[in-house]
Design a protein around this motif. Structure first.
Motif, short mmCIF file in Angstrom:
data_model
loop_
_atom_site.label_atom_id
_atom_site.label_comp_id
_atom_site.label_asym_id
_atom_site.label_seq_id
_atom_site.Cartn_x
_atom_site.Cartn_y
_atom_site.Cartn_z
N ASP A 89 -0.92 -10.50 -7.46
CA ASP A 89 -0.72 -9.12 -7.93
C ASP A 89 -0.67 -8.16 -6.74
OD1 ASP A 89 -0.54 -9.78 -10.53
OD2 ASP A 89 -2.50 -9.02 -11.13
N GLU A 90 -1.41 -8.46 -5.69
CA GLU A 90 -1.39 -7.58 -4.53
C GLU A 90 0.01 -7.51 -3.92
OE1 GLU A 90 -3.56 -7.00 -0.17
OE2 GLU A 90 -4.30 -8.49 -1.59
N GLU A 91 0.65 -8.66 -3.78
CA GLU A 91 2.00 -8.69 -3.23
C GLU A 91 3.00 -8.00 -4.16
OE1 GLU A 91 2.30 -12.88 -2.76
OE2 GLU A 91 1.80 -12.83 -0.63
N LYS A 92 2.85 -8.22 -5.47
CA LYS A 92 3.75 -7.58 -6.43
C LYS A 92 3.58 -6.07 -6.39
CE LYS A 92 4.12 -9.32 -10.56
NZ LYS A 92 3.70 -9.91 -11.86
N ALA A 93 2.32 -5.62 -6.34
CA ALA A 93 2.07 -4.18 -6.28
C ALA A 93 2.66 -3.58 -5.02
CB ALA A 93 0.57 -3.91 -6.36
N TYR A 94 2.50 -4.27 -3.89
CA TYR A 94 3.02 -3.75 -2.63
C TYR A 94 4.55 -3.67 -2.65
CZ TYR A 94 4.34 -3.35 2.24
OH TYR A 94 4.92 -2.92 3.41
N GLU A 95 5.20 -4.71 -3.15
CA GLU A 95 6.66 -4.71 -3.22
C GLU A 95 7.19 -3.53 -4.02
OE1 GLU A 95 8.24 -8.34 -4.65
OE2 GLU A 95 7.56 -9.52 -2.93
N GLN A 96 6.51 -3.22 -5.13
CA GLN A 96 6.95 -2.10 -5.98
C GLN A 96 6.61 -0.76 -5.34
OE1 GLN A 96 8.50 -2.36 -9.05
NE2 GLN A 96 8.54 -4.59 -9.08
N LEU A 97 5.41 -0.65 -4.77
CA LEU A 97 4.93 0.64 -4.30
C LEU A 97 5.52 1.08 -2.96
CD1 LEU A 97 1.14 0.41 -5.23
CD2 LEU A 97 2.82 1.99 -6.19
N LYS A 98 6.02 0.14 -2.17
CA LYS A 98 6.53 0.52 -0.86
C LYS A 98 7.76 1.42 -0.97
CE LYS A 98 9.22 -3.72 -0.02
NZ LYS A 98 9.33 -4.93 0.83
N GLY A 99 8.37 1.48 -2.16
CA GLY A 99 9.50 2.38 -2.36
C GLY A 99 9.11 3.67 -3.05
N ALA A 100 7.82 3.85 -3.32
CA ALA A 100 7.37 5.06 -4.05
C ALA A 100 7.27 6.26 -3.11
CB ALA A 100 6.02 4.80 -4.70
N ASP A 101 7.50 7.43 -3.66
CA ASP A 101 7.42 8.67 -2.88
C ASP A 101 6.01 9.25 -2.87
OD1 ASP A 101 10.22 8.69 -2.37
OD2 ASP A 101 10.56 9.46 -4.38
N PHE A 102 5.27 9.04 -3.95
CA PHE A 102 3.93 9.60 -4.08
C PHE A 102 3.01 8.54 -4.67
CE2 PHE A 102 7.00 13.02 -4.39
CZ PHE A 102 6.50 13.95 -3.49
N LEU A 103 1.72 8.66 -4.36
CA LEU A 103 0.76 7.65 -4.79
C LEU A 103 -0.49 8.28 -5.39
CD1 LEU A 103 -0.15 4.60 -4.75
CD2 LEU A 103 -1.17 5.09 -2.51
N ILE A 104 -0.84 7.82 -6.58
CA ILE A 104 -2.15 8.12 -7.16
C ILE A 104 -2.96 6.84 -7.04
CG2 ILE A 104 -3.47 8.76 -9.22
CD1 ILE A 104 -1.02 10.25 -10.23
N TRP A 105 -4.03 6.87 -6.27
CA TRP A 105 -4.88 5.69 -6.07
C TRP A 105 -6.07 5.79 -7.03
CZ3 TRP A 105 -3.78 1.36 -3.59
CH2 TRP A 105 -4.80 0.42 -3.41
N LEU A 106 -6.09 4.89 -7.99
CA LEU A 106 -7.11 4.91 -9.04
C LEU A 106 -8.18 3.87 -8.71
CD1 LEU A 106 -7.63 6.22 -11.90
CD2 LEU A 106 -6.65 4.13 -12.84
N LEU A 107 -9.45 4.29 -8.75
CA LEU A 107 -10.54 3.34 -8.55
C LEU A 107 -11.64 3.59 -9.57
CD1 LEU A 107 -13.07 4.97 -6.93
CD2 LEU A 107 -11.45 4.82 -5.06
#
Length: 219
Positions: free
Chosen positions: A111-129
């Motif tokens: 899931d970490e690799e899948k998330a990175y592949e998708q997110l590396k093209g994102a313009d903005f990030l909401i980091w939820l913890l």
């Protein structure tokens, strides 16, 4: 659940009960009609009903122990009631929930690799913890730094309803200190309750961040 909550979305808009085997990166975007499209690894588009989406992301696995995320690359949901028409929301798998069994690891990416592949093209990030974590972990920090975002990020500690106000305040302060120490540019740090559908302290930092994103498009 967080996205469904702050968008005040209709029930079941984004699937909430997911595990590593069923998590599928899902895009939510404004459209004139409700539509769910699944995109397979071999580049086919499949129209889905809402019940089918819920089944393939959770219920089918619960009953038959078969996950569809190994051959569905992503889903796109178009929604006429989307309040932010100039934004596309991407709900990725939880990056730290990868199944470590050898059979699973051989068949698909973590899931970490899948998330990175998708997110590396994102313009903005909401980091939820989870607020129970007490702050940013080293793995959080490493992942955020790896993304190399050019825009400031919003960090949200979810489930603040489980904490006293004084504890929530301390955790937000600690996250701010952690972000500053490791050179993470933050738009803001806030806390939220998906259950209560409200931001801590009657804040509006989430709305402010989304308005900022709408006014500063990258693509």
């Amino acid at each position: 659940k967080f996205i469904n909550s702050f968008l005040n979305a209709r029930e079941g808009l984004l699937p909430e009960a997911q595990n590593p085997t069923t998590s599928i990166p899902t895009y939510l975007v404004y459209g004139k009609e409700e539509k769910i499209c699944a995109y397979t690894m071999d580049n086919r588009e499949v129209l889905l009903e809402e019940e089918a989406m819920q089944a393939l992301t959770h219920e089918f696995f619960q009953k038959y122990r078969i996950g569809f995320s190994s051959f569905i690359y992503s889903m796109i949901i178009t929604e006429p009631d989307m309040p932010y028409r100039n934004l596309v929301f991407l709900d990725t798998p939880g990056y730290n929930k990868a199944d470590t069994s050898s059979s699973y690891s051989q068949k698909k990416k973590t899931d970490e690799e899948k998330a990175y592949e998708q997110l590396k093209g994102a313009d903005f990030l909401i980091w939820l913890l989870d607020i129970e974590n007490g702050g940013l972990s080293q793995k959080d920090i490493a992942f955020i730094q790896r993304l190399n975002m050019i825009t400031p990020i919003l960090i949200v500690a979810n489930k603040f309803d489980k904490k006293a106000d004084c504890d929530t305040k301390k955790i937000i302060k600690q996250i701010e200190l952690d972000a500053k120490e490791f050179g993470i540019s933050c738009f803001a740090v806030t806390a939220y309750s998906s259950e209560q559908k409200r931001e801590w302290g009657n804040g509006r930092k989430i709305a402010q961040f989304l308005n900022y994103a709408q006014k500063h498009p990258q693509n």
